[in-house]
Scaffold this motif. Structure first.
Motif, PDB file in Angstrom:
ATOM      1  N   ASP A   1      43.127  13.287  27.876  1.00 48.67           N
ATOM      2  CA  ASP A   1      43.449  13.342  26.444  1.00 48.67           C
ATOM      3  C   ASP A   1      43.354  12.004  25.731  1.00 48.67           C
ATOM      4  O   ASP A   1      43.543  11.931  24.524  1.00 48.67           O
ATOM      5  CB  ASP A   1      44.845  13.940  26.227  1.00 48.67           C
ATOM      6  N   ARG A   2      43.057  10.934  26.454  1.00 50.33           N
ATOM      7  CA  ARG A   2      42.963   9.615  25.821  1.00 50.33           C
ATOM      8  C   ARG A   2      41.684   8.911  26.273  1.00 50.33           C
ATOM      9  O   ARG A   2      41.315   8.961  27.449  1.00 50.33           O
ATOM     10  CB  ARG A   2      44.169   8.747  26.201  1.00 50.33           C
ATOM     11  N   ASP A   3      41.062   8.197  25.345  1.00 49.91           N
ATOM     12  CA  ASP A   3      39.845   7.447  25.669  1.00 49.91           C
ATOM     13  C   ASP A   3      40.077   6.482  26.831  1.00 49.91           C
ATOM     14  O   ASP A   3      39.208   6.314  27.697  1.00 49.91           O
ATOM     15  CB  ASP A   3      39.367   6.651  24.453  1.00 49.91           C
ATOM     16  N   LYS A   4      41.251   5.846  26.850  1.00 50.01           N
ATOM     17  CA  LYS A   4      41.502   4.785  27.830  1.00 50.01           C
ATOM     18  C   LYS A   4      41.531   5.285  29.268  1.00 50.01           C
ATOM     19  O   LYS A   4      41.409   4.481  30.199  1.00 50.01           O
ATOM     20  CB  LYS A   4      42.809   4.068  27.498  1.00 50.01           C
ATOM     21  N   TRP A   5      41.713   6.610  29.452  1.00 51.06           N
ATOM     22  CA  TRP A   5      41.770   7.138  30.817  1.00 51.06           C
ATOM     23  C   TRP A   5      40.444   7.762  31.268  1.00 51.06           C
ATOM     24  O   TRP A   5      40.337   8.230  32.400  1.00 51.06           O
ATOM     25  CB  TRP A   5      42.887   8.181  30.945  1.00 51.06           C
ATOM     26  N   ALA A   6      39.448   7.767  30.408  1.00 50.58           N
ATOM     27  CA  ALA A   6      38.168   8.401  30.761  1.00 50.58           C
ATOM     28  C   ALA A   6      37.523   7.720  31.970  1.00 50.58           C
ATOM     29  O   ALA A   6      37.061   8.391  32.901  1.00 50.58           O
ATOM     30  CB  ALA A   6      37.212   8.370  29.568  1.00 50.58           C
ATOM     31  N   TYR A   7      37.506   6.401  31.967  1.00 56.63           N
ATOM     32  CA  TYR A   7      36.813   5.677  33.027  1.00 56.63           C
ATOM     33  C   TYR A   7      37.492   5.866  34.380  1.00 56.63           C
ATOM     34  O   TYR A   7      36.830   6.145  35.386  1.00 56.63           O
ATOM     35  CB  TYR A   7      36.726   4.190  32.676  1.00 56.63           C
TER      36      TYR A   7
END
Length: 267
Positions: free
Chosen positions: A208-214
């Protein structure tokens, strides 16, 4: 009482329940990056209360029509508590289940809406619910979770991120035509992350957050060769030092990568 090992913290159920207002019939669960195992020493613990006594819940720091928020510390761990009107959750779950995803006129942004709860908040709640660990009323939690149409959730999440990329695309192309390649390159940073989010939803990995995509891509790549290949391509484009004189070419490479992901892995 159950004991949770959360990052560097050890917390038991009693410590949390003593700090909140609840009934045994409420659905209470923990969620957030610490529960998912991807958080860090500065991450908060999210506590969710789904109740049919929402209107009588005590006054909190932040209040909206169907959601309240309060905060407290347990053993130096910041806890963010969201209290939701379970009636609203039932209604949104029903909407999710009844969506006609073959309707070409359906706009993703308008597909889920309940009295001004925007779609980003709905996606965030669904994600945290899917990843949550119940504290009490395990049956109520599991029954509600089983009623969540995950196929429709992941399809909408996939399309939502693709829609965001489509909106960015106009800015990217416009800046490239103007010769503002640096600006296009900066926008492409975000668009590449969004393309990872769309891919993860295709794979059934809720994020749900960009920061956890990687980090979710890294975790998935351990068991999925296809993801490993995509991640390696992403790393080369995103992290390796590039020749500034070739910025136009590098923008085009990034666009090609994004288009491949959102076209091949679209739900």
């Amino acid at each position: 009482m159950k004991v949770f090992e959360i990052g560097e913290h050890t917390i038991n159920t009693k410590e949390i329940l003593e700090r909140i207002e609840y009934k045994e019939s409420d659905i209470i669960f923990l969620s957030g990056s610490l529960i998912e195992g991807i958080g860090n020493s500065k991450s908060d613990l999210d506590v969710f209360i789904l109740t049919d006594s929402f209107n009588s819940y005590r006054e909190t720091e932040y209040e909206k029509k169907h959601r309240k928020t309060e905060f407290f510390l347990i053993n130096e761990l910041q806890c963010d508590v969201e209290i939701w009107d379970i009636t609203a959750i039932y209604s949104i779950l029903q909407q999710l289940d009844s969506i006609n995803l073959s309707d070409t006129k359906l706009r993703t942004a308008n597909s889920l809406n309940y009295e001004n709860i925007n779609i980003e908040s709905i996606f965030s709640f669904f994600h945290r619910f899917i990843m949550g660990q119940p504290l009490i009323n395990f049956k109520g939690f599991n029954d509600l979770l089983n009623s969540l149409n995950k196929d429709n959730y992941f399809t909408l999440l996939n399309r939502w991120n693709v829609n965001i990329i489509d909106l960015m695309y106009e800015d990217i192309v416009g800046n490239m035509k103007k010769g503002e390649y640096e600006t296009a390159y900066i926008i492409l940073n975000t668009a590449m992350i969004k393309s990872l989010l769309s891919y993860l939803s295709y794979k059934g990995v809720s994020t749900d957050r960009d920061k956890w995509a990687y980090i979710n891509m890294k975790n998935l790549s351990i068991i999925d060769p296809e993801t490993k290949t995509i991640l390696e391509e992403f790393q080369k484009l995103f992290f390796e030092r590039e020749d500034f004189q070739k910025i136009e070419e590098n923008c085009k490479k990034r666009i090609k990568f994004i288009n491949k992901l959102i076209r091949k892995y679209k739900l």
